[in-house]
Design a protein around this motif. Structure first.
Motif, PDB file in Angstrom:
ATOM      1  N   GLY A   1      28.123 -53.132 -19.339  1.00  0.00           N
ATOM      2  CA  GLY A   1      26.769 -53.308 -19.389  1.00  0.00           C
ATOM      3  C   GLY A   1      26.120 -52.325 -18.683  1.00  0.00           C
ATOM      4  O   GLY A   1      24.845 -52.709 -18.472  1.00  0.00           O
ATOM      5  N   LEU A   2      26.438 -51.204 -18.510  1.00  0.00           N
ATOM      6  CA  LEU A   2      25.977 -50.166 -17.502  1.00  0.00           C
ATOM      7  C   LEU A   2      25.335 -49.081 -18.308  1.00  0.00           C
ATOM      8  O   LEU A   2      24.575 -48.308 -17.652  1.00  0.00           O
TER       9      LEU A   2
ATOM     10  N   ALA B   1      33.120 -45.962 -22.842  1.00  0.00           N
ATOM     11  CA  ALA B   1      33.435 -47.148 -23.229  1.00  0.00           C
ATOM     12  C   ALA B   1      33.206 -48.152 -22.062  1.00  0.00           C
ATOM     13  O   ALA B   1      32.837 -49.485 -22.293  1.00  0.00           O
ATOM     14  N   GLU B   2      33.768 -47.699 -20.824  1.00  0.00           N
ATOM     15  CA  GLU B   2      33.741 -48.651 -19.819  1.00  0.00           C
ATOM     16  C   GLU B   2      32.506 -48.861 -19.200  1.00  0.00           C
ATOM     17  O   GLU B   2      32.046 -49.986 -19.024  1.00  0.00           O
ATOM     18  N   LEU B   3      31.800 -48.107 -19.291  1.00  0.00           N
ATOM     19  CA  LEU B   3      30.196 -48.315 -19.084  1.00  0.00           C
ATOM     20  C   LEU B   3      29.542 -49.299 -19.894  1.00  0.00           C
ATOM     21  O   LEU B   3      28.883 -50.226 -19.419  1.00  0.00           O
TER      22      LEU B   3
ATOM     23  N   ARG C   1      30.167 -50.164  -5.771  1.00  0.00           N
ATOM     24  CA  ARG C   1      30.898 -51.431  -5.976  1.00  0.00           C
ATOM     25  C   ARG C   1      31.374 -51.839  -7.181  1.00  0.00           C
ATOM     26  O   ARG C   1      32.212 -52.502  -7.425  1.00  0.00           O
ATOM     27  N   ALA C   2      30.794 -51.348  -8.277  1.00  0.00           N
ATOM     28  CA  ALA C   2      31.296 -51.675  -9.540  1.00  0.00           C
ATOM     29  C   ALA C   2      32.475 -50.985  -9.767  1.00  0.00           C
ATOM     30  O   ALA C   2      33.243 -51.278 -10.764  1.00  0.00           O
ATOM     31  N   HIS C   3      32.972 -50.111  -8.817  1.00  0.00           N
ATOM     32  CA  HIS C   3      34.368 -49.445  -9.261  1.00  0.00           C
ATOM     33  C   HIS C   3      35.515 -50.214  -8.516  1.00  0.00           C
ATOM     34  O   HIS C   3      36.627 -49.809  -8.282  1.00  0.00           O
ATOM     35  N   ARG C   4      35.044 -51.511  -7.534  1.00  0.00           N
ATOM     36  CA  ARG C   4      36.052 -52.085  -6.723  1.00  0.00           C
ATOM     37  C   ARG C   4      37.269 -52.519  -7.347  1.00  0.00           C
ATOM     38  O   ARG C   4      38.181 -52.690  -6.588  1.00  0.00           O
TER      39      ARG C   4
END
Ligand SMILES: [Zn+2]
Length: 100
Positions: free
Chosen positions: A98-99, A92-94, A78-81
Motif C-alpha cells: 500500500g505504498l 508490485a511490492e510497493l 523501517r518498511a524494509h526490516r
C-alpha cells in the motif's frame, strides 16, 4: 551564627552539591550519547518527560517519511526490516504494501 544563617548556608551547599552532581551525570550521559551517535544510533538527550507539546512524539505522518533505500517518500527504511537483503521495493511490492 544564628539558625537562619545556618539554614541558608546549608541551602547553598545543597544547591552546589545538586549542581555538581547534575553536571557530572550530564557529562556521563553526553559521552554515552556521543558513543551511540558514533555507532550510528540517533539518540539525543531530552529534559523533562520528553513530551513535545502539541505534537505526537512519533513521526506517524507517512508523507514525511523518506526511504533512503528506494529514494522515495511515503515510507522509510523501517518498511524494509523484513527484507533479508535490503533493496529497493519493486512496483508490485510497493502496491502490496500500500505504498505505491
Ligand atoms: Zn523503501
Amino acid at each position: 551564627m544564628n539558625v537562619l544563617e545556618q539554614i541558608r548556608k546549608l541551602d547553598e551547599q545543597k544547591a552546589k552539591l545538586l549542581f555538581d552532581a547534575k553536571k557530572e551525570a550530564l557529562e556521563r550521559v553526553h559521552a554515552a550519547i556521543k558513543d551511540l551517535n558514533e555507532l550510528g544510533f540517533a539518540y539525543k538527550l531530552v529534559s523533562g518527560d520528553g513530551a513535545v507539546s502539541g505534537k505526537k512524539k512519533r513521526n506517524t505522518d507517512p508523507t514525511k517519511r523518506h526511504c533512503p533505500i528506494c529514494d522515495m517518500d511515503g515510507h522509510d527504511a523501517r518498511a524494509h526490516r523484513n527484507q533479508e537483503n535490503k533493496k529497493k521495493f519493486t512496483k508490485a511490492e510497493l502496491e502490496e504494501r500500500g505504498l505505491a
